[in-house]
Design an enzyme around this catalytic site. Structure first.
Site, PDB file in Angstrom:
ATOM      1  N   ASP A  65       0.882  -1.158   0.000  1.00  0.00           N
ATOM      2  CA  ASP A  65       0.000   0.000   0.000  1.00  0.00           C
ATOM      3  C   ASP A  65       0.924   1.213   0.000  1.00  0.00           C
ATOM      4  OD1 ASP A  65      -1.620   2.130   0.499  1.00  0.00           O
ATOM      5  OD2 ASP A  65      -2.863   1.090   1.959  1.00  0.00           O
ATOM      6  N   TYR A 156     -10.661  14.334  -6.201  1.00  0.00           N
ATOM      7  CA  TYR A 156      -9.958  13.684  -7.311  1.00  0.00           C
ATOM      8  C   TYR A 156      -9.375  14.732  -8.252  1.00  0.00           C
ATOM      9  CZ  TYR A 156      -9.126  10.472 -11.245  1.00  0.00           C
ATOM     10  OH  TYR A 156      -8.540   9.737 -12.262  1.00  0.00           O
ATOM     11  N   SER A 159      -6.457  16.615  -6.809  1.00  0.00           N
ATOM     12  CA  SER A 159      -5.224  15.807  -6.749  1.00  0.00           C
ATOM     13  C   SER A 159      -4.593  15.681  -8.136  1.00  0.00           C
ATOM     14  CB  SER A 159      -5.505  14.423  -6.155  1.00  0.00           C
ATOM     15  OG  SER A 159      -6.322  13.647  -7.010  1.00  0.00           O
ATOM     16  N   LYS A 160      -5.427  15.525  -9.174  1.00  0.00           N
ATOM     17  CA  LYS A 160      -4.882  15.356 -10.529  1.00  0.00           C
ATOM     18  C   LYS A 160      -4.398  16.688 -11.107  1.00  0.00           C
ATOM     19  CE  LYS A 160      -5.344  10.875 -11.175  1.00  0.00           C
ATOM     20  NZ  LYS A 160      -4.189   9.981 -11.354  1.00  0.00           N
TER      21      LYS A 160
HETATM   22  N1  LIG Z   1      -9.901   4.575 -16.002  1.00  0.00           N
HETATM   23  C1  LIG Z   1     -10.066   5.837 -16.332  1.00  0.00           C
HETATM   24  O1  LIG Z   1     -11.087   6.228 -16.922  1.00  0.00           O
HETATM   25  C2  LIG Z   1      -8.979   6.846 -16.036  1.00  0.00           C
HETATM   26  C3  LIG Z   1      -9.068   8.097 -16.650  1.00  0.00           C
HETATM   27  C4  LIG Z   1      -8.094   9.048 -16.375  1.00  0.00           C
HETATM   28  C5  LIG Z   1      -7.054   8.723 -15.528  1.00  0.00           C
HETATM   29  N2  LIG Z   1      -6.993   7.514 -14.930  1.00  0.00           N
HETATM   30  C6  LIG Z   1      -5.863   7.245 -14.023  1.00  0.00           C
HETATM   31  O2  LIG Z   1      -5.170   6.095 -14.465  1.00  0.00           O
HETATM   32  C7  LIG Z   1      -4.475   5.518 -13.356  1.00  0.00           C
HETATM   33  C8  LIG Z   1      -4.723   4.027 -13.346  1.00  0.00           C
HETATM   34  O3  LIG Z   1      -6.088   3.800 -13.022  1.00  0.00           O
HETATM   35  P1  LIG Z   1      -6.961   2.666 -13.725  1.00  0.00           P
HETATM   36  O4  LIG Z   1      -8.009   3.352 -14.491  1.00  0.00           O
HETATM   37  O5  LIG Z   1      -6.106   1.667 -14.393  1.00  0.00           O
HETATM   38  O6  LIG Z   1      -7.683   2.075 -12.422  1.00  0.00           O
HETATM   39  P2  LIG Z   1      -7.592   0.674 -11.689  1.00  0.00           P
HETATM   40  O7  LIG Z   1      -7.885  -0.433 -12.637  1.00  0.00           O
HETATM   41  O8  LIG Z   1      -8.477   0.818 -10.497  1.00  0.00           O
HETATM   42  O9  LIG Z   1      -6.068   0.589 -11.215  1.00  0.00           O
HETATM   43  C9  LIG Z   1      -5.589   1.383 -10.157  1.00  0.00           C
HETATM   44  C10 LIG Z   1      -4.262   0.830  -9.702  1.00  0.00           C
HETATM   45  O10 LIG Z   1      -3.750   1.646  -8.634  1.00  0.00           O
HETATM   46  C11 LIG Z   1      -3.388   0.790  -7.547  1.00  0.00           C
HETATM   47  N3  LIG Z   1      -3.528   1.478  -6.276  1.00  0.00           N
HETATM   48  C12 LIG Z   1      -4.562   2.248  -5.848  1.00  0.00           C
HETATM   49  N4  LIG Z   1      -4.347   2.664  -4.588  1.00  0.00           N
HETATM   50  C13 LIG Z   1      -3.142   2.147  -4.214  1.00  0.00           C
HETATM   51  C14 LIG Z   1      -2.362   2.212  -3.023  1.00  0.00           C
HETATM   52  N5  LIG Z   1      -2.781   2.894  -1.940  1.00  0.00           N
HETATM   53  N6  LIG Z   1      -1.183   1.568  -3.005  1.00  0.00           N
HETATM   54  C15 LIG Z   1      -0.737   0.862  -4.072  1.00  0.00           C
HETATM   55  N7  LIG Z   1      -1.431   0.752  -5.226  1.00  0.00           N
HETATM   56  C16 LIG Z   1      -2.624   1.398  -5.287  1.00  0.00           C
HETATM   57  C17 LIG Z   1      -4.354  -0.377  -7.653  1.00  0.00           C
HETATM   58  O11 LIG Z   1      -3.844  -1.480  -6.930  1.00  0.00           O
HETATM   59  P3  LIG Z   1      -4.805  -2.682  -6.400  1.00  0.00           P
HETATM   60  O12 LIG Z   1      -5.918  -2.848  -7.408  1.00  0.00           O
HETATM   61  O13 LIG Z   1      -3.881  -3.851  -6.362  1.00  0.00           O
HETATM   62  O14 LIG Z   1      -5.307  -2.250  -5.076  1.00  0.00           O
HETATM   63  C18 LIG Z   1      -4.375  -0.597  -9.154  1.00  0.00           C
HETATM   64  O15 LIG Z   1      -3.260  -1.331  -9.560  1.00  0.00           O
HETATM   65  C19 LIG Z   1      -4.990   6.247 -12.099  1.00  0.00           C
HETATM   66  O16 LIG Z   1      -4.027   7.187 -11.687  1.00  0.00           O
HETATM   67  C20 LIG Z   1      -6.242   6.938 -12.586  1.00  0.00           C
HETATM   68  O17 LIG Z   1      -6.527   8.101 -11.845  1.00  0.00           O
HETATM   69  C21 LIG Z   1      -7.928   6.549 -15.181  1.00  0.00           C
END
Ligand SMILES: NC(=O)c1ccc[n+]([C@@H]2O[C@H](COP(=O)([O-])OP(=O)(O)OC[C@H]3O[C@@H](n4cnc5c(N)ncnc54)[C@H](OP(=O)(O)O)[C@@H]3O)[C@@H](O)[C@H]2O)c1
Length: 255
Positions: A65, A156, A159-160
């Protein structure tokens, strides 16, 4: 594209799911040596096995974490212990949670600032001495929704936005040392980000339908598409790209 990450050592946070998982697999396809960080053991192991199968390299897997004290230090220390160098940091771990000013505590704000902004900042500090040696680079994952003035998104989006500004300042601070820092800003991408809000399946689909309606492209991104852009920013094909903000939003109609 002619990527070559052979012998490059890459840390990918958020490697257990979504965009980070696809980026990790794509780096493995181009022979990178990986440090994969996540919290969900089975998902992280699945990604690691896939990476090993396609690259022949066994990734370093760290179940951490990242917002807990000591975690960021452990990532960098164990990566250097195993590989003796670091070329690329991908700050992809992130979380979406709704939070409003009508709540009585500040827990959501604190958690999102911690994982979406403080962790990338601290990892950058810790990785920098190693990245200076290799003339390496950092790719942060932001969002295209930086001006989404809708209730519930305040923590959110703050932070971004912080990460966006951090990227530009960091790029300027390290430019003379040959380290590049860029940010990829994806639009709606099908990952576990929305599912992790712990809302029921029907509402997840409703949320996606609403988000799609705001897109000129009328299509949600696949995390593989975002991963391609991450690799491009991290690659030697872009030796002078730094301080850049690469938005990939599918033409948002309502920001
Ligand atoms: N999906 C979208 O539409 C979107 C759009 C714009 C930006 N983003 C950004 O893209 C990035 C990846 O997100 P995603 O969409 O791929 O979402 P996701 O599938 O939920 O993946 C998020 C990842 O972050 C890890 N994580 C979260 N909190 C954590 C912590 N405290 N310690 C260690 N690992 C942690 C999770 O680990 P575990 O699952 O193992 O807990 C997971 O591997 C994020 O920064 C998100 O804000 C996503």
């Amino acid at each position: 594209m002619d990527f070559n990450f052979e012998d490059k050592v890459v840390i990918v946070t958020g490697a257990s799911s979504g965009i980070g998982a696809e980026a990790a697999k794509m780096f493995a396809q181009y022979k990178a040596k990986l440090c994969l960080v996540g919290r969900n053991e089975s998902r992280l192991q699945n990604v690691a096995q896939h990476c090993e199968l396609i690259s022949g390299n066994v990734p370093l897997c760290l179940l951490l974490d990242l917002i807990q004290p000591g975690s960021c230090g452990e990532v960098v220390r164990k990566t250097i212990d195993k590989y003796k160098r670091l070329d690329i940091l991908i700050n992809c771990a992130g979380k979406l949670q709704m939070g409003t000013l009508h709540e009585e505590d500040i827990d959501v704000f604190d958690e999102l600032m911690a994982i979406n902004l403080r962790v990338p900042y601290f990892l950058t500090q810790l990785c920098l001495p190693h990245l200076i040696k290799t003339k390496g680079n950092i790719v942060n994952i932001g969002t295209s929704y930086l001006e989404r003035y809708k209730p519930g998104f305040i923590p959110y989006v703050i932070s971004k936005n912080g990460l966006d500004i951090f990227t530009k300042h960091a790029a300027m601070e390290v430019v003379t040392e040959g380290v590049r820092v860029n940010i990829i800003k994806p639009g709606v991408t099908r990952t576990n980000l929305i599912q992790n809000l712990n809302i029921d399946e029907g509402f997840v689909n409703y949320a996606y339908d609403n988000l799609i309606a705001e897109l000129g492209l009328k299509k949600i991104f696949d995390p593989k598409e975002v991963a391609k852009l991450i690799l491009l920013a991290a690659s030697n094909l872009m030796p002078r790209m730094t301080g850049s903000s690469l938005k990939m939003d599918g033409a948002v109609i309502i920001a």
